[in-house]
Every structure is written in structure tokens, then in C-alpha cells.
Scaffold this motif. Structure first.
Motif, PDB file in Angstrom:
ATOM      1  N   HIS A 295      -1.850  -3.340  -1.618  1.00  0.00           N
ATOM      2  CA  HIS A 295      -3.318  -3.349  -1.652  1.00  0.00           C
ATOM      3  C   HIS A 295      -3.886  -4.596  -0.982  1.00  0.00           C
ATOM      4  O   HIS A 295      -5.066  -4.628  -0.627  1.00  0.00           O
ATOM      5  N   ALA A 296      -3.022  -5.613  -0.792  1.00  0.00           N
ATOM      6  CA  ALA A 296      -3.477  -6.888  -0.239  1.00  0.00           C
ATOM      7  C   ALA A 296      -2.938  -7.161   1.152  1.00  0.00           C
ATOM      8  O   ALA A 296      -3.086  -8.276   1.662  1.00  0.00           O
ATOM      9  N   THR A 297      -2.292  -6.189   1.791  1.00  0.00           N
ATOM     10  CA  THR A 297      -1.740  -6.372   3.126  1.00  0.00           C
ATOM     11  C   THR A 297      -2.345  -5.368   4.091  1.00  0.00           C
ATOM     12  O   THR A 297      -2.728  -4.261   3.696  1.00  0.00           O
ATOM     13  N   ALA A 298      -2.409  -5.752   5.360  1.00  0.00           N
ATOM     14  CA  ALA A 298      -2.990  -4.854   6.355  1.00  0.00           C
ATOM     15  C   ALA A 298      -2.134  -3.605   6.537  1.00  0.00           C
ATOM     16  O   ALA A 298      -2.649  -2.486   6.608  1.00  0.00           O
ATOM     17  N   HIS A 299      -0.801  -3.782   6.621  1.00  0.00           N
ATOM     18  CA  HIS A 299       0.044  -2.590   6.782  1.00  0.00           C
ATOM     19  C   HIS A 299      -0.056  -1.698   5.549  1.00  0.00           C
ATOM     20  O   HIS A 299      -0.039  -0.471   5.656  1.00  0.00           O
ATOM     21  N   GLY A 300      -0.184  -2.322   4.365  1.00  0.00           N
ATOM     22  CA  GLY A 300      -0.333  -1.531   3.153  1.00  0.00           C
ATOM     23  C   GLY A 300      -1.612  -0.718   3.164  1.00  0.00           C
ATOM     24  O   GLY A 300      -1.621   0.460   2.775  1.00  0.00           O
ATOM     25  N   LYS A 301      -2.684  -1.309   3.636  1.00  0.00           N
ATOM     26  CA  LYS A 301      -3.963  -0.603   3.680  1.00  0.00           C
ATOM     27  C   LYS A 301      -3.911   0.584   4.647  1.00  0.00           C
ATOM     28  O   LYS A 301      -4.461   1.655   4.367  1.00  0.00           O
ATOM     29  N   VAL A 302      -3.242   0.387   5.800  1.00  0.00           N
ATOM     30  CA  VAL A 302      -3.105   1.495   6.748  1.00  0.00           C
ATOM     31  C   VAL A 302      -2.343   2.664   6.118  1.00  0.00           C
ATOM     32  O   VAL A 302      -2.737   3.833   6.243  1.00  0.00           O
ATOM     33  N   LEU A 303      -1.255   2.346   5.423  1.00  0.00           N
ATOM     34  CA  LEU A 303      -0.434   3.403   4.825  1.00  0.00           C
ATOM     35  C   LEU A 303      -1.126   4.038   3.628  1.00  0.00           C
ATOM     36  O   LEU A 303      -1.073   5.269   3.449  1.00  0.00           O
ATOM     37  N   LEU A 304      -1.796   3.252   2.806  1.00  0.00           N
ATOM     38  CA  LEU A 304      -2.536   3.799   1.671  1.00  0.00           C
ATOM     39  C   LEU A 304      -3.676   4.695   2.149  1.00  0.00           C
ATOM     40  O   LEU A 304      -3.958   5.736   1.546  1.00  0.00           O
ATOM     41  N   ALA A 305      -4.323   4.298   3.237  1.00  0.00           N
ATOM     42  CA  ALA A 305      -5.428   5.095   3.770  1.00  0.00           C
ATOM     43  C   ALA A 305      -4.965   6.458   4.247  1.00  0.00           C
ATOM     44  O   ALA A 305      -5.730   7.425   4.235  1.00  0.00           O
ATOM     45  N   ALA A 306      -3.702   6.557   4.659  1.00  0.00           N
ATOM     46  CA  ALA A 306      -3.172   7.821   5.178  1.00  0.00           C
ATOM     47  C   ALA A 306      -2.660   8.752   4.079  1.00  0.00           C
ATOM     48  O   ALA A 306      -2.400   9.925   4.343  1.00  0.00           O
ATOM     49  N   LEU A 307      -2.515   8.228   2.866  1.00  0.00           N
ATOM     50  CA  LEU A 307      -1.981   9.035   1.770  1.00  0.00           C
ATOM     51  C   LEU A 307      -3.041   9.966   1.189  1.00  0.00           C
ATOM     52  O   LEU A 307      -4.223   9.623   1.159  1.00  0.00           O
ATOM     53  N   PRO A 308      -2.613  11.123   0.694  1.00  0.00           N
ATOM     54  CA  PRO A 308      -3.534  11.931  -0.109  1.00  0.00           C
ATOM     55  C   PRO A 308      -3.995  11.124  -1.315  1.00  0.00           C
ATOM     56  O   PRO A 308      -3.259  10.250  -1.815  1.00  0.00           O
ATOM     57  N   ARG A 309      -5.182  11.389  -1.797  1.00  0.00           N
ATOM     58  CA  ARG A 309      -5.765  10.583  -2.875  1.00  0.00           C
ATOM     59  C   ARG A 309      -4.849  10.516  -4.100  1.00  0.00           C
ATOM     60  O   ARG A 309      -4.661   9.451  -4.695  1.00  0.00           O
ATOM     61  N   ALA A 310      -4.260  11.641  -4.476  1.00  0.00           N
ATOM     62  CA  ALA A 310      -3.407  11.657  -5.665  1.00  0.00           C
ATOM     63  C   ALA A 310      -2.211  10.728  -5.504  1.00  0.00           C
ATOM     64  O   ALA A 310      -1.855   9.990  -6.427  1.00  0.00           O
ATOM     65  N   ALA A 311      -1.590  10.768  -4.324  1.00  0.00           N
ATOM     66  CA  ALA A 311      -0.434   9.898  -4.080  1.00  0.00           C
ATOM     67  C   ALA A 311      -0.857   8.436  -4.053  1.00  0.00           C
ATOM     68  O   ALA A 311      -0.134   7.561  -4.544  1.00  0.00           O
ATOM     69  N   ARG A 312      -2.035   8.170  -3.503  1.00  0.00           N
ATOM     70  CA  ARG A 312      -2.525   6.791  -3.453  1.00  0.00           C
ATOM     71  C   ARG A 312      -2.787   6.259  -4.860  1.00  0.00           C
ATOM     72  O   ARG A 312      -2.414   5.123  -5.191  1.00  0.00           O
ATOM     73  N   LEU A 313      -3.397   7.066  -5.708  1.00  0.00           N
ATOM     74  CA  LEU A 313      -3.668   6.632  -7.074  1.00  0.00           C
ATOM     75  C   LEU A 313      -2.381   6.420  -7.858  1.00  0.00           C
ATOM     76  O   LEU A 313      -2.292   5.495  -8.673  1.00  0.00           O
ATOM     77  N   ARG A 314      -1.370   7.260  -7.603  1.00  0.00           N
ATOM     78  CA  ARG A 314      -0.079   7.066  -8.276  1.00  0.00           C
ATOM     79  C   ARG A 314       0.539   5.740  -7.865  1.00  0.00           C
ATOM     80  O   ARG A 314       1.074   5.010  -8.701  1.00  0.00           O
ATOM     81  N   TYR A 315       0.459   5.435  -6.576  1.00  0.00           N
ATOM     82  CA  TYR A 315       1.022   4.168  -6.106  1.00  0.00           C
ATOM     83  C   TYR A 315       0.303   2.984  -6.754  1.00  0.00           C
ATOM     84  O   TYR A 315       0.945   2.054  -7.264  1.00  0.00           O
ATOM     85  N   LEU A 316      -1.024   2.997  -6.717  1.00  0.00           N
ATOM     86  CA  LEU A 316      -1.786   1.873  -7.253  1.00  0.00           C
ATOM     87  C   LEU A 316      -1.602   1.736  -8.760  1.00  0.00           C
ATOM     88  O   LEU A 316      -1.574   0.616  -9.295  1.00  0.00           O
ATOM     89  N   SER A 317      -1.453   2.851  -9.448  1.00  0.00           N
ATOM     90  CA  SER A 317      -1.225   2.809 -10.894  1.00  0.00           C
ATOM     91  C   SER A 317       0.121   2.165 -11.199  1.00  0.00           C
ATOM     92  O   SER A 317       0.250   1.376 -12.148  1.00  0.00           O
ATOM     93  N   ALA A 318       1.132   2.502 -10.399  1.00  0.00           N
ATOM     94  CA  ALA A 318       2.473   1.965 -10.634  1.00  0.00           C
ATOM     95  C   ALA A 318       2.591   0.506 -10.186  1.00  0.00           C
ATOM     96  O   ALA A 318       3.198  -0.318 -10.878  1.00  0.00           O
ATOM     97  N   ALA A 319       2.002   0.181  -9.042  1.00  0.00           N
ATOM     98  CA  ALA A 319       2.153  -1.160  -8.475  1.00  0.00           C
ATOM     99  C   ALA A 319       1.139  -2.154  -9.016  1.00  0.00           C
ATOM    100  O   ALA A 319       1.396  -3.356  -9.050  1.00  0.00           O
ATOM    101  N   GLY A 320      -0.020  -1.645  -9.431  1.00  0.00           N
ATOM    102  CA  GLY A 320      -1.073  -2.541  -9.875  1.00  0.00           C
ATOM    103  C   GLY A 320      -1.826  -3.152  -8.700  1.00  0.00           C
ATOM    104  O   GLY A 320      -1.463  -2.942  -7.540  1.00  0.00           O
ATOM    105  N   MET A 321      -2.867  -3.905  -9.016  1.00  0.00           N
ATOM    106  CA  MET A 321      -3.678  -4.555  -7.981  1.00  0.00           C
ATOM    107  C   MET A 321      -3.931  -6.009  -8.389  1.00  0.00           C
ATOM    108  O   MET A 321      -5.065  -6.435  -8.580  1.00  0.00           O
ATOM    109  N   ARG A 322      -2.863  -6.753  -8.507  1.00  0.00           N
ATOM    110  CA  ARG A 322      -2.998  -8.133  -8.979  1.00  0.00           C
ATOM    111  C   ARG A 322      -3.682  -9.002  -7.925  1.00  0.00           C
ATOM    112  O   ARG A 322      -3.581  -8.754  -6.721  1.00  0.00           O
ATOM    113  N   ALA A 323      -4.361 -10.019  -8.398  1.00  0.00           N
ATOM    114  CA  ALA A 323      -5.023 -10.975  -7.511  1.00  0.00           C
ATOM    115  C   ALA A 323      -4.000 -11.988  -7.008  1.00  0.00           C
ATOM    116  O   ALA A 323      -3.454 -12.759  -7.793  1.00  0.00           O
ATOM    117  N   ILE A 324      -3.720 -11.956  -5.718  1.00  0.00           N
ATOM    118  CA  ILE A 324      -2.768 -12.889  -5.120  1.00  0.00           C
ATOM    119  C   ILE A 324      -3.490 -14.153  -4.659  1.00  0.00           C
ATOM    120  O   ILE A 324      -2.970 -15.259  -4.790  1.00  0.00           O
TER     121      ILE A 324
END
Length: 254
Positions: free
Chosen positions: A131-160
């Protein structure tokens, strides 16, 4: 047995994270583990070539690069893609990377960087903060919404850093912009004083989700970020040519 495997991997990770040789006593303190146990684990890892003992302590062994090459082979990463990254780094003088979405995770597969990159650099492997990297944002943007939410739920969105986006709603707004513009920009969200740009690698139906990115010091980004973005667009277009013939990163769906 599983506990000893965990301990052995902890030792390997600790040595890998060190800037130089690590003495056994230091490893025992760092891992809160008995010295005799650490020596036993070090002996096994050294015998298998994963570590090497030096007068100053333990360092990674010669087996480690072969594991990395095996990883790239299994991911079907074409040699041509690595060569493209090298050429891009020579052309624009910035660290470049190739990343993918795989089995619910986002990972950096390859990169070219200086021995001590000014940007900190990414190492091949799982990216737990996409969620905090450019390559991550490109790949997350390409995912279906459900898959993106699953990823963010599992990985979290911690403040770096203070600039890291930690709100799913704000991230969604940014990802819509990424889809519109075909590129992502991340400014000091992952590393202070560093900016990254990324673009998707064009893929056919069912193709793998992959991205090319570049990291550069913030002042450099303000001076020539657009030029770097265009350079990695060219790399992505070239990399797409190998996607069909080499399957540069196995498709995993979402």
C-alpha cells in the motif's frame, strides 16, 4: 522438529539482515536462544552451505544465490527482463525493479541497484507493505476489488512514514487515479527522502499482473521524474514481449 526449523530460519534471517559477519553469541542474544542451540543450528546451516563461518562471525553461504536463481526459474522470470532492468538503470541512472502479484501476495522478483543504494532499495521477496510502494499501487489497482480487499485485510496498512496512506478510502481514490493514468507515484510513503514511480507491464487476457518500477532520491524525482517514468514505460513495453513466450511471472488470478 517444527520449532527447530523455525529457529534455524530465524538464524538464517538474522544473518541475512546483518551488514556483516555475526558472532554466534550475538545471534543467541538477538534470538533469545541458548548458545548451545545456536551452535547446533549454525553447524547444520553451515554444513548445508546456507552459511559460512569466518573469523569475525557467520555470513550467508554460497547456497543462497542458487536458491535465488531457483526462485527466479520457478517464477519463470526471463533473463531478458533482468537485462532490460540493467539497461534502464544505465540509461537513467536509477534503481529499477520488477514485481508481481502472486497467490494473494505482492513480491519483488528482480532488481538492479547500487551496492548501497541511496534510496535504501528493495530486495527480492514478499512486499508486506504494498500500500506504500509504487509497484504495489500499480498491482493493487489492477486487482478485482474483492482480491484487493483480501490483500489489504491480510497485510494491513501500517504507517511506515508520516506520509503513508493508511486509509482504505484514500487508497481507493489514489488507485482510481493509477488506473486512469497508467502509472503510480509514491513520495516518501515508504522511505523518507525517496520517491518511486511504477507502470504495469501490459498483459494479455489471463496474463500475470506485473510491474516495472524505479526509485530515486526526492530531489532527483522533482527534477526528472517524468523522464524516468517514460523510461520504465519503454521497459514495460519490451518486457511484455517476453510475457507470452517465457511466462515471465506465473499468473495467479485474483
Amino acid at each position: 522438529m517444527p520449532q527447530s526449523v523455525d529457529r534455524a530460519l530465524d538464524v538464517l534471517d538474522a544473518v541475512a539482515a546483518s551488514e556483516g559477519p555475526v558472532p554466534a553469541k550475538a545471534l543467541a542474544r538477538r534470538l533469545d536462544c541458548g548458545l548451545s542451540t545456536v551452535y547446533e543450528l549454525l553447524g547444520t546451516l553451515t554444513a548445508r552451505g546456507h552459511l559460512v563461518r569466518t573469523p569475525a562471525g557467520y555470513v550467508l553461504g554460497y547456497r543462497v544465490p542458487s536458491l535465488h536463481h531457483a526462485f527466479q526459474r520457478q517464477m519463470r522470470l526471463a533473463d531478458e527482463v533482468q537485462e532490460l532492468l540493467v539497461r534502464a538503470r544505465r540509461a537513467v541512472g536509477v534503481d529499477t525493479y520488477f514485481s508481481t502479484y502472486r497467490d494473494g501476495d505482492i513480491a519483488v522478483l528482480a532488481g538492479t541497484a547500487a551496492a548501497h543504494p541511496a534510496t535504501g532499495g528493495f530486495t527480492p521477496g514478499r512486499d508486506a507493505a504494498a500500500h506504500a510502494t509504487a509497484h504495489g499501487k500499480v498491482l493493487l489497482a489492477a486487482l478485482p476489488r474483492a482480491a484487493r480487499l483480501r490483500y489489504l485485510s491480510a497485510a494491513g496498512m501500517r504507517a511506515i512514514t508520516p506520509r503513508t496512506i493508511t486509509s482504505p478510502e484514500r487508497l481507493d481514490v489514489q488507485l482510481r487515479q493509477v488506473r486512469r493514468e497508467g502509472s503510480a507515484v509514491e513520495v516518501e510513503e515508504s522511505v523518507p527522502g525517496v520517491a518511486c514511480v511504477a507502470v504495469p507491464v501490459p498483459a494479455g487476457p489471463g496474463g500475470a499482473l506485473t510491474a516495472i518500477s524505479a526509485a530515486l532520491p526526492l530531489a532527483d524525482f522533482h527534477r526528472r521524474g517524468d523522464r524516468v517514468t517514460e523510461a520504465i514505460r519503454h521497459v514495460a513495453a519490451e518486457a511484455a514481449k517476453f510475457q507470452g513466450t517465457h511466462d515471465i511471472s506465473r499468473s495467479t488470478g485474483g
